[in-house]
Design an enzyme around this catalytic site. Structure first.
Site, PDB file in Angstrom:
ATOM      1  CG  ASP A 168       1.156   3.336   6.670  1.00  0.00           C
ATOM      2  OD1 ASP A 168       0.367   3.247   7.442  1.00  0.00           O
ATOM      3  OD2 ASP A 168       1.984   4.301   6.142  1.00  0.00           O
ATOM      4  CD  GLU A 400       8.686   6.969   9.078  1.00  0.00           C
ATOM      5  OE1 GLU A 400       9.784   7.417   8.370  1.00  0.00           O
ATOM      6  OE2 GLU A 400       7.415   6.911   8.904  1.00  0.00           O
TER       7      GLU A 400
HETATM    8  C1  DGY Z   1       2.640   7.454   4.196  1.00  0.00           C
HETATM    9  O1  DGY Z   1       2.890   8.134   3.273  1.00  0.00           O
HETATM   10  O2  DGY Z   1       3.467   6.522   3.855  1.00  0.00           O
HETATM   11  C2  DGY Z   1       2.015   7.702   5.167  1.00  0.00           C
HETATM   12  O3  DGY Z   1       2.415   6.964   6.429  1.00  0.00           O
HETATM   13  C3  DGY Z   1       0.472   7.343   5.022  1.00  0.00           C
HETATM   14  O4  DGY Z   1      -0.237   7.809   6.235  1.00  0.00           O
END
Ligand code: DGY
Length: 433
Positions: A168, A400
């Site tokens: 992201d 994560e």
């Molecule tokens: C977030 O909200 O950071 C998610 O990874 C979007 O997919």
């Protein structure tokens, strides 16, 4: 090791919500596309019915044109932003009538996930029967990509949003943000009430994320308008690797099922073209690795990330290219004081070891690299990736993402983002087999 496996199973069972799994409680309260795929691989080892249901629910969200969204909003909750009211998938004439979702997608893992479920299954006949019932939806999804996301007919598909990449807030996107100047949005972040803000993207980055969605919404998520107007239009090596790997899995599975010559033929055509263009366009000879290409501004994005090595997973590089990838990986990412594999070049000034995709180690990329390295006979380095993955989880928990700097583990707090994260658990289970 058995204790760790049991803990991993309990993480998956805890995040199971009667038909699908959440990536983790609170921070990500819905179903995410590529998370679901990796989660199904974990479940396949001890609860095949859940693995099958996970995939069935994901595919049930498919749009009329074959598109599969990145988030499926199964429930109402205000603990996540941006939710269904922002994304408004129903603006699209193609959208599912059954589920609210986003209007963007995520790396297409489903094809190889089906093949992994078959690999893992102890009742191959029953699993093949299941696959036979869903495989055409995955094929239709690939058809969507090649017919709608490849405007120059190169065999490489584009992504139109950083959230489609899965990585992201990668520093690679900084190059795109510098070409944009979105308005300042007023909104309440939810992620930073669950996770320390230093581990998440900045407010200004979110302005960019929301602005791209607004452009797509203004055109009802129509692909041809997005291709024409989105300021973010990128050919991503990780995304295309996932598609190519999944193409091959569909070919193999259709061969097992039989009577699907037309589809096999079409998949082979996509595949040959994709691999050729991938090597011609995305391999940077000077850097010795694969890189991203900015289709909007027609320029290569010359940065090294864990995505740069991912093509090993889909047998894309030649032997020489593979050797070059491994050299760069070991030189920059793999010194004795580092855990493999940081998500972004640790020697770059943009590297940040705590901030989401700007440096931390991710278990799904490690899993991809583990199998990719094995493919090319780099057994020792593959074993090191496996060992490092086990060690960071043992030391920090099922987080994560993780710090790549070994030194930091002496002081604790090296697991970042959400805790009890589903794919960290799922893929550890697979790697421990
Ligand atoms: C977030 O909200 O950071 C998610 O990874 C979007 O997919």
């Amino acid at each position: 090791m058995e204790k760790l496996q049991n803990k991993a199973k309990s993480v998956l069972n805890k995040n199971w919500k009667d038909g699908f799994s959440v990536p983790c409680a609170n921070l990500y309260p819905f179903q995410w596309f590529w998370d679901s795929g990796f989660i199904a691989i974990g479940f396949a080892h001890f609860d095949m019915p859940k693995a099958e249901k996970e995939i069935e629910t994901l595919l049930d969200s498919q749009w009329d044109n074959g598109f599969i969204p990145h988030i499926i909003f199964h429930t109402e909750t205000d603990s996540y932003f941006p939710g269904p009211d922002f994304h408004q998938s129903d603006l699209s004439s193609q959208a599912s009538k059954k589920y609210k979702s986003t209007g963007m997608t995520q790396p297409p893992v489903t094809g190889f996930v089906l093949q992994d479920m078959y690999r893992i299954s102890k009742d191959k006949k029953a699993t093949l029967k299941f696959i036979e019932g869903v495989i055409d939806k995955v094929y239709f999804n690939h058809k969507y990509f090649y017919e709608n996301r490849d405007p120059k007919n190169e065999g490489l598909v584009y992504i139109y949003h950083n959230w489609e990449s899965g990585t992201d807030n990668s520093p690679i996107w900084d190059d795109i943000w510098s070409t944009m100047d979105p308005p300042e949005y007023s909104f309440v972040r939810r992620d930073t009430s669950h996770v320390d803000a230093s581990q998440r993207p900045s407010k200004r980055e979110y302005d960019h994320y929301l602005h791209i969605i607004d452009i797509a919404k203004a055109h009802q998520y129509r692909d041809e308008k997005i291709a024409e107007l989105s300021p973010f239009l990128v050919q991503d090596p990780l995304f295309n690797t996932m598609l190519i790997k999944s193409n091959q899995s569909l070919i193999d599975l259709y061969q097992l099922i039989g009577n699907n010559e037309d589809k096999i033929q079409q998949l082979k055509e996509w595949q040959d073209k994709a691999i050729k263009s991938f090597n011609e366009k995305l391999f940077d000879k000077d850097l010795g690795v694969y890189i991203h290409y900015d289709l909007r501004n027609e320029k290569p994005l010359r940065h090294i990330s864990s995505s740069s090595f991912s093509p090993l997973f889909a047998n894309i590089p030649s032997k020489e290219q593979a050797a070059s990838l491994v050299n760069v990986m070991m030189e920059k990412f793999g010194n004795d004081d580092q855990y493999l594999c940081a998500s972004f070049d640790p020697t770059s000034e943009r590297f940040n070891p705590k901030k989401y995709w700007r440096g931390p180690v991710w278990v799904n990329l490690n899993w991809i690299l583990y199998y990719g390295l094995k493919n090319y006979g780099y057994v020792d380095i593959a074993q090191r990736v496996k060992k490092d993955t086990i060690e960071i989880i043992e030391k920090a928990g099922f987080y994560e993402y993780f710090d790549s700097r070994k030194e930091e583990y002496k002081n604790g707090n090296t697991g970042y983002g959400g805790n009890d994260f589903s794919w960290s658990a799922a893929l550890l289970i697979d790697m421990l087999q």
